[in-house]
Design a protein around this motif. Structure first.
Motif, PDB file in Angstrom:
ATOM      1  N   CYS A  48      -2.682  -2.777   7.793  1.00 14.23           N
ATOM      2  CA  CYS A  48      -3.141  -2.013   7.172  1.00 14.23           C
ATOM      3  C   CYS A  48      -4.227  -2.768   6.362  1.00 14.23           C
ATOM      4  CB  CYS A  48      -1.993  -1.648   5.433  1.00 14.23           C
ATOM      5  SG  CYS A  48      -2.579  -0.760   5.094  1.00 14.23           S
ATOM      6  N   PHE A  49      -5.322  -1.507   5.448  1.00 13.24           N
ATOM      7  CA  PHE A  49      -6.663  -2.220   5.011  1.00 13.24           C
ATOM      8  C   PHE A  49      -6.432  -1.576   3.313  1.00 13.24           C
ATOM      9  CE2 PHE A  49      -8.039   0.226   8.246  1.00 13.24           C
ATOM     10  CZ  PHE A  49      -9.776   0.900   7.416  1.00 13.24           C
ATOM     11  N   GLY A  50      -5.227  -1.104   3.079  1.00 10.91           N
ATOM     12  CA  GLY A  50      -4.953  -0.443   1.669  1.00 10.91           C
ATOM     13  C   GLY A  50      -5.926   0.696   1.751  1.00 10.91           C
ATOM     14  N   CYS A  51      -6.158   1.524   2.159  1.00 13.20           N
ATOM     15  CA  CYS A  51      -7.102   2.687   1.389  1.00 13.20           C
ATOM     16  C   CYS A  51      -6.222   3.811   0.952  1.00 13.20           C
ATOM     17  CB  CYS A  51      -7.628   3.034   2.885  1.00 13.20           C
ATOM     18  SG  CYS A  51      -6.848   4.486   3.836  1.00 13.20           S
ATOM     19  N   PHE A  52      -4.912   3.460   0.298  1.00 17.01           N
ATOM     20  CA  PHE A  52      -4.283   4.587  -0.145  1.00 17.01           C
ATOM     21  C   PHE A  52      -3.681   4.058  -1.857  1.00 17.01           C
ATOM     22  CE2 PHE A  52      -1.990   8.528   1.415  1.00 17.01           C
ATOM     23  CZ  PHE A  52      -2.663   9.063   2.960  1.00 17.01           C
ATOM     24  N   CYS A  79       0.380   8.016   4.839  1.00 14.38           N
ATOM     25  CA  CYS A  79      -0.811   8.267   6.241  1.00 14.38           C
ATOM     26  C   CYS A  79       0.058   8.407   7.612  1.00 14.38           C
ATOM     27  CB  CYS A  79      -1.590   7.423   6.257  1.00 14.38           C
ATOM     28  SG  CYS A  79      -0.971   5.551   6.352  1.00 14.38           S
ATOM     29  N   ILE A 131      -0.827   4.937  10.191  1.00 12.31           N
ATOM     30  CA  ILE A 131      -1.837   5.128  11.066  1.00 12.31           C
ATOM     31  C   ILE A 131      -1.790   4.377  11.381  1.00 12.31           C
ATOM     32  CG2 ILE A 131      -4.105   5.907   9.975  1.00 12.31           C
ATOM     33  CD1 ILE A 131      -4.363   7.682  12.106  1.00 12.31           C
ATOM     34  N   CYS A 132      -3.424   3.143  11.112  1.00 10.87           N
ATOM     35  CA  CYS A 132      -3.683   1.775  11.175  1.00 10.87           C
ATOM     36  C   CYS A 132      -2.591   0.970  12.036  1.00 10.87           C
ATOM     37  CB  CYS A 132      -3.983   0.762  10.332  1.00 10.87           C
ATOM     38  SG  CYS A 132      -5.437   2.071   9.160  1.00 10.87           S
ATOM     39  N   PRO A 133      -1.195   0.646  11.620  1.00  8.95           N
ATOM     40  CA  PRO A 133      -0.275  -0.081  12.191  1.00  8.95           C
ATOM     41  C   PRO A 133       0.119   0.531  13.368  1.00  8.95           C
ATOM     42  CG  PRO A 133       0.362  -0.280  10.417  1.00  8.95           C
ATOM     43  CD  PRO A 133      -0.543   0.672   9.858  1.00  8.95           C
ATOM     44  N   THR A 153       1.194  -1.364  -0.219  1.00 14.71           N
ATOM     45  CA  THR A 153       0.055  -0.159   0.223  1.00 14.71           C
ATOM     46  C   THR A 153       0.786   1.024   0.078  1.00 14.71           C
ATOM     47  OG1 THR A 153      -1.730  -0.794   1.055  1.00 14.71           O
ATOM     48  CG2 THR A 153      -1.819   1.258   1.039  1.00 14.71           C
TER      49      THR A 153
HETATM   50  S1  SF4 Z   1      -5.717   1.331   5.652  1.00 17.29           S
HETATM   51 FE1  SF4 Z   1      -4.736   3.226   5.148  1.00 17.29          FE
HETATM   52  S2  SF4 Z   1      -4.525   5.221   6.991  1.00 17.29           S
HETATM   53 FE2  SF4 Z   1      -4.690   2.681   7.630  1.00 17.29          FE
HETATM   54  S3  SF4 Z   1      -2.400   1.884   7.468  1.00 17.29           S
HETATM   55 FE3  SF4 Z   1      -3.453   1.657   5.735  1.00 17.29          FE
HETATM   56  S4  SF4 Z   1      -2.637   3.837   3.907  1.00 17.29           S
HETATM   57 FE4  SF4 Z   1      -2.526   4.506   6.103  1.00 17.29          FE
END
Ligand code: SF4
Ligand code: SF4
Length: 249
Positions: free
Chosen positions: A203-207, A192, A195-197, A188
């Motif tokens: 991370c669930f890949g929102c970028f 960001c 932030i999630c880790p 990914t």
């Molecule tokens: S899900 Fe999005 S905000 Fe969370 S770590 Fe992954 S890229 Fe960053």
């Protein structure tokens, strides 16, 4: 002379525009350098273009959108796509994997009233885009860095590496290696601040996918951790459904 800024919405949830409004402490200093000429989320008054910078949120999903993004491009010196919808079609691009008429018949009481394209597509599929800010929503820190770069005439720092780099930079322990938990960080795009880790969540890949992402290697690791292929497809496709070439179903 101030830089004129316009903010536009296409098919989207407004979350990326709200990131601009979330810059509470920085907005007033910004308006010393920027005239907000069009931003309906913040103010119904609007100044005629052309504009120095246009931020475009959302994906193109109707014929009217196609015409409107063309007009916005003509009226903007710099055009920036913001968020997963604008850069990759967004969650609504899940429609691209199926039959839009079938979806509409399930969702709407009167699907015959719906006038939409069969696909949800990124802004760059229709007009030339100068920059892209990724994320669902975009990151406030990255947005401010980007606007600061534009105002000072330097190149914006837009990372072309993965979330893993940001974990390492912040000293965050790897969830996959240390705890055996699934995480899309290796494939990914960064931006960001991982932030999630940092909050102990994979991370669930929102970028969206990082340049050169080795998705087959990540899939191998996810399989080792017990995640079936169909779940891998789903998690890879959540925010940028068509972005991972090797999602199989
Ligand atoms: S899900 Fe999005 S905000 Fe969370 S770590 Fe992954 S890229 Fe960053
Ligand atoms: S990218 Fe996410 S937060 Fe931004 S408009 Fe689309 S759905 Fe909303």
């Amino acid at each position: 002379m101030k830089t004129s800024l316009a903010v536009w919405k296409f098919a989207s949830c407004d979350g990326c525009q709200l990131t601009l409004l979330d810059c509470e402490d920085e907005l007033l200093p910004l308006t010393e350098r920027i005239t907000i000429a069009h931003f309906l989320e913040a103010d119904s008054s609007t100044v005629e273009g052309p504009y120095d910078v246009s931020l475009v949120e959302g994906s193109v999903t109707t014929e009217a959108d196609v015409a409107r993004i063309g007009r916005i491009r003509e009226n903007s010196k710099v055009l920036v796509s913001i968020g997963a919808c604008a850069t990759a079609g967004g969650v609504q691009a899940l429609r691209n994997l199926g039959d839009i008429n079938e979806f509409a018949s399930i969702v709407y009481a009167r699907p015959d009233y719906i006038d939409t394209l069969a696909t949800s597509t990124p802004i760059a599929s229709h007009v030339e885009v100068d920059y892209e800010l990724h994320g669902c929503p975009i990151d406030k820190g990255q947005l401010l860095e980007f606007l600061g770069a534009l105002l000072t005439g330097r190149k914006p720092r837009l990372p072309a590496h993965s979330v893993c780099f940001e974990c390492k930079a912040s000293g965050t322990t790897c969830l996959m290696v240390a705890e055996g938990r699934p995480c899309l960080g290796p494939v990914t795009r960064a931006g960001c601040g991982a932030i999630c880790p940092r909050y102990s969540r994979g991370c669930f890949g929102c970028f969206g996918p990082a340049p050169g992402a080795n998705t087959p290697a990540l899939r191998h690791q996810l399989t080792q951790l017990g995640m079936p292929a169909v779940h891998q497809d789903r998690v890879l496709r959540t925010f940028t459904p068509e972005a991972y070439d090797d999602a199989s179903t």
